[in-house]
Enzyme design. Structure first.
Site, PDB file in Angstrom:
ATOM      1  N   TYR A   1      35.714  49.141  34.106  1.00 53.55           N
ATOM      2  CA  TYR A   1      36.754  49.869  34.851  1.00 53.55           C
ATOM      3  C   TYR A   1      36.828  51.324  34.408  1.00 53.55           C
ATOM      4  O   TYR A   1      36.967  52.238  35.230  1.00 53.55           O
ATOM      5  CB  TYR A   1      38.113  49.192  34.650  1.00 53.55           C
ATOM      6  CG  TYR A   1      38.344  48.003  35.539  1.00 53.55           C
ATOM      7  CD1 TYR A   1      38.391  48.141  36.923  1.00 53.55           C
ATOM      8  CD2 TYR A   1      38.530  46.729  35.008  1.00 53.55           C
ATOM      9  CE1 TYR A   1      38.601  47.054  37.749  1.00 53.55           C
ATOM     10  CE2 TYR A   1      38.753  45.630  35.824  1.00 53.55           C
ATOM     11  CZ  TYR A   1      38.784  45.799  37.198  1.00 53.55           C
ATOM     12  OH  TYR A   1      39.004  44.719  38.020  1.00 53.55           O
TER      13      TYR A   1
ATOM     14  N   ARG B   1      58.963  41.146  43.431  1.00 54.01           N
ATOM     15  CA  ARG B   1      58.157  42.346  43.208  1.00 54.01           C
ATOM     16  C   ARG B   1      58.351  43.407  44.302  1.00 54.01           C
ATOM     17  O   ARG B   1      57.772  44.491  44.209  1.00 54.01           O
ATOM     18  CB  ARG B   1      56.675  41.962  43.199  1.00 54.01           C
ATOM     19  CG  ARG B   1      56.107  41.444  41.897  1.00 54.01           C
ATOM     20  CD  ARG B   1      55.633  42.525  40.931  1.00 54.01           C
ATOM     21  NE  ARG B   1      55.072  43.695  41.552  1.00 54.01           N
ATOM     22  CZ  ARG B   1      53.812  43.833  41.949  1.00 54.01           C
ATOM     23  NH1 ARG B   1      52.956  42.849  41.778  1.00 54.01           N
ATOM     24  NH2 ARG B   1      53.393  44.948  42.511  1.00 54.01           N
TER      25      ARG B   1
ATOM     26  N   ASP C   1      48.607  42.535  33.053  1.00 52.53           N
ATOM     27  CA  ASP C   1      47.350  42.944  33.666  1.00 52.53           C
ATOM     28  C   ASP C   1      46.428  43.420  32.561  1.00 52.53           C
ATOM     29  O   ASP C   1      46.894  43.941  31.536  1.00 52.53           O
ATOM     30  CB  ASP C   1      47.570  44.066  34.686  1.00 52.53           C
ATOM     31  CG  ASP C   1      46.319  44.322  35.518  1.00 52.53           C
ATOM     32  OD1 ASP C   1      46.184  43.705  36.595  1.00 52.53           O
ATOM     33  OD2 ASP C   1      45.460  45.114  35.077  1.00 52.53           O
TER      34      ASP C   1
ATOM     35  N   ARG D   1      46.101  33.498  37.684  1.00 50.74           N
ATOM     36  CA  ARG D   1      46.914  34.164  38.707  1.00 50.74           C
ATOM     37  C   ARG D   1      47.931  33.207  39.315  1.00 50.74           C
ATOM     38  O   ARG D   1      48.359  33.389  40.453  1.00 50.74           O
ATOM     39  CB  ARG D   1      46.038  34.781  39.807  1.00 50.74           C
ATOM     40  CG  ARG D   1      45.151  35.915  39.315  1.00 50.74           C
ATOM     41  CD  ARG D   1      44.444  36.596  40.481  1.00 50.74           C
ATOM     42  NE  ARG D   1      43.481  37.587  39.999  1.00 50.74           N
ATOM     43  CZ  ARG D   1      42.284  37.797  40.528  1.00 50.74           C
ATOM     44  NH1 ARG D   1      41.906  37.096  41.580  1.00 50.74           N
ATOM     45  NH2 ARG D   1      41.487  38.722  40.049  1.00 50.74           N
TER      46      ARG D   1
ATOM     47  N   ARG E   1      51.176  36.595  43.634  1.00 52.82           N
ATOM     48  CA  ARG E   1      50.389  36.790  44.842  1.00 52.82           C
ATOM     49  C   ARG E   1      50.633  35.719  45.898  1.00 52.82           C
ATOM     50  O   ARG E   1      50.881  36.052  47.046  1.00 52.82           O
ATOM     51  CB  ARG E   1      48.891  36.887  44.529  1.00 52.82           C
ATOM     52  CG  ARG E   1      48.567  37.924  43.459  1.00 52.82           C
ATOM     53  CD  ARG E   1      47.217  38.535  43.646  1.00 52.82           C
ATOM     54  NE  ARG E   1      46.151  37.551  43.633  1.00 52.82           N
ATOM     55  CZ  ARG E   1      44.874  37.854  43.849  1.00 52.82           C
ATOM     56  NH1 ARG E   1      44.533  39.089  44.112  1.00 52.82           N
ATOM     57  NH2 ARG E   1      43.954  36.930  43.832  1.00 52.82           N
TER      58      ARG E   1
END
Length: 356
Positions: A164, A53, A89, A40, A44
């Site tokens: 998921y 973004r 992702d 990551r 973020r």
């Protein structure tokens, strides 16, 4: 050709990339310093990432080669890390084959119709290269920009993707997932096998476009007992690693809370095994002999004062001192509120302290 000899033909890696400290460490060869990259690292915590973004949903940003390229390059420019991780992702290939899902801020991937029955398997069609043309385009753009810095491609492991899909989103206890695994093992095996094919195809697109290594993220595997991992998960992960073995690029396997599974994760076929912060690197080496190791600073340490961060990083480096093939990383991804300067200082510290 051994698993991580230099590739040839369409997957030809430039000499500069092949001789990079990251790829040499993956091959357990001597290096001039311990290589560093962060999971990551591309998002973020970086203000330039957040600005880029702004107003763009996560999945949309993963499908725009211009954004993918810029976001992937940002931490390489800022932190001087030794490898770039492709910005994407793990659910991108699922979205690409038509699964109705979205990544909700503060929640994560949410699946509109969970996969719970054999009929639901029919929604998981094979992934074709044309489904993810934007991925190949972005990888091509990146390899042109990165120069001698290797690009790591990645995908979600079959178990984590299955979790998921079956749960419908993130889960603390994985109750629906385990109910299927224990209650309908044939359906479970078919689900993971289908996901292994989708994951393999996604990794092949990235490698054929120019990725120098790949990492398989099994983020939720730590929820499993070793006996369940061996019987119900390992075969699908092994299928993925086998599918890309012929390309000759290093294959990294990573999970969270997987200290008891490290040996089994190595058996699945990885060349490099990721270690989270719960197991010291020297102990991990005993559990995974003969493999390069990646890790393993606790991401939360970066919130401590600089001296404390360096002391904890020193502990990791000391534990890994005698290991051929150590890649310094965090034990999981960069936390969103991490000070980017702390990451830059950490890279510089590791490089300086390990200079040979």
């Amino acid at each position: 050709m051994s698993a991580i000899e230099r590739p040839t033909g369409q997957q030809q890696t430039s000499t500069a990339v092949a001789e990079s400290v990251f790829l040499k460490a993956c091959r357990r060869e001597p290096v001039s310093h311990t290589p560093v990259w962060f999971m990551r690292q591309a998002g973020r915590s970086l203000p330039e990432y957040l600005k880029l973004r702004e107003g763009i949903p996560m999945l949309d940003s993963c499908m725009r080669p211009d954004l993918v390229t810029e976001i992937t390059l940002q931490p390489v420019r800022r932190h001087k890390v030794d490898a770039a991780i492709f910005f994407s992702d793990i659910v991108v290939p699922l979205k690409a084959i038509g699964i109705d899902l979205d990544i909700k801020p503060g929640v994560g991937p949410v699946v509109a119709q969970p996969v719970r029955t054999r009929a639901d398997l029919e929604r998981l069609r094979p992934l074709e290269p044309d489904d993810v043309r934007y991925v190949a385009e972005a990888v091509g753009m990146l390899t042109g920009e990165l120069g001698s810095t290797p690009l790591i491609g990645f995908a979600g492991a079959p178990f984590t993707l299955a979790s998921y899909l079956v749960e419908g989103g993130p889960s603390r206890n994985h109750e629906h997932t385990k109910a299927m695994m224990y209650g309908d093992p044939e359906l479970w095996a078919d689900l993971l096998d289908r996901l292994a094919d989708i994951t393999s195809a996604f990794l092949k697109v990235q490698i054929e476009a120019g990725a120098s290594a790949v990492q398989l993220f099994d983020s939720w595997a730590g929820a499993l007992a070793p006996v369940d991992y061996r019987g119900s998960v390992l075969p699908a992960s092994a299928k993925v690693f086998d599918a890309v073995a012929g390309y000759g690029v290093p294959r990294i396997h990573f999970g969270v809370g997987t200290g008891e599974l490290l040996g089994l994760m190595s058996e699945a076929g990885a060349d490099v095994v990721g270690v989270d912060w719960r197991v010291p690197m020297d102990e991990a080496a005993r559990r995974v002999p003969g493999k390069a190791l990646q890790g393993n600073l606790d991401p939360a340490v970066l919130f401590a004062p600089r001296g404390a961060v360096e002391a904890k990083a020193r502990e990791v480096l000391d534990a890994a001192r005698d290991l051929p093939g150590h890649i310094f990383n965090l034990g999981h991804g960069v936390l969103p509120s991490t000070d980017p300067d702390a990451l830059t200082r950490l890279v510089e510290y590791v490089h300086t302290e390990t200079a040979r």
